[in-house]
Design an enzyme around this catalytic site. Sequence first.
Site, PDB file in Angstrom:
ATOM      1  N   HIS A   1      42.671  36.222  34.607  1.00  0.00           N
ATOM      2  CA  HIS A   1      43.169  35.014  35.266  1.00  0.00           C
ATOM      3  C   HIS A   1      42.084  33.947  35.417  1.00  0.00           C
ATOM      4  CE1 HIS A   1      46.850  37.198  36.228  1.00  0.00           C
ATOM      5  NE2 HIS A   1      46.123  38.163  36.782  1.00  0.00           N
ATOM      6  N   ASP A   2      41.067  34.247  36.203  1.00  0.00           N
ATOM      7  CA  ASP A   2      40.079  33.235  36.573  1.00  0.00           C
ATOM      8  C   ASP A   2      39.293  32.682  35.388  1.00  0.00           C
ATOM      9  OD1 ASP A   2      40.876  33.483  39.208  1.00  0.00           O
ATOM     10  OD2 ASP A   2      39.312  34.913  39.722  1.00  0.00           O
TER      11      ASP A   2
END
Length: 318
Positions: free
Chosen positions: A237-238
């Site tokens: 995600h990040d």
Amino acid sequence: MPTPIIIDCDPGHDDAIAILLALAHPEQLEIRGITTVGGNQILDKITDNALKVLSFVNADIPVAKGAVGPLLGKLVTGAEAHGESGMDGPALPASKFKPVDQGAVEFMLDIIRSSEEKITLVPMAPLTNIALLITAYPEVKERIEKISLMGGGLAYGNVTVTAEFNIYVDPEAARIVYESGIPIVMSGLDVTDQAAIFEDEILELKRRGPVSVMVGELLDFYSIYGKKMGYVGNALHDPCAVAWLLHPELFESQHLYVTVETEGKLTRGMTVADRRKKPDRAANTEVLLGIDREAFMKLLFDSLDRLDGELLLASGGN
């Protein structure tokens, strides 16, 4: 000239990988500082995790502790996914670095005010610190180039049916940020779930240098929760919020007006986009909706290889 950035995070397995991705490209990204906020685990734990990651690769970047929890209510952590430490998996040595004495808001304020260039913010955690900054010092909004954030999702959530974790933890803060007028690039679940790394790729990481091995060990633990939730592959995600800054051409996007629901019983924390042909308000967010996964993985592997080489060189090749 590299883009000056401040990373706001709550490491967190994918936060750690995102930090490493940014560190691998100093010719493109100049990390002026890192701030932490209660999220994946409590503040002291995730701050220690950030310092351990930096220490592992000998990156002496100032880290400032921020908000312990959301603007309203109690902190909900991601301990089920990230473990007791917030970054379970590899046994990282104790950090040789300490956080700065300043709190995150004052730390960011000083960086933004003293910079000749506008600063890009890269939040990949609940948006509490960012909301506190722009609420207390609204004049700094003109000195922020953009916000490339990981959070939200137009189609679905991962904590509730409608809410993604970072937004769910502090929807009031998220609403302040989305409605701030600062240009936003949103890496939500719509794109980050496509940025998945698979078991054979994790195994390949663990055959490489020390940084790659450490990331492989992070992903070994992180994938446990994903499998439990029925995912094939492990969504990174990040790192998407950093990858967009490095190579925006890897992504497909749409400019939309996005805000955050703070009151709905079933929709609290939902990122709500106006996708009508004639929206009521002008677009405030570039929403990332697609990614070239193969190119993204090449970027990740190449970046970790670069860090591996630097670490081995610094250790004399041993």
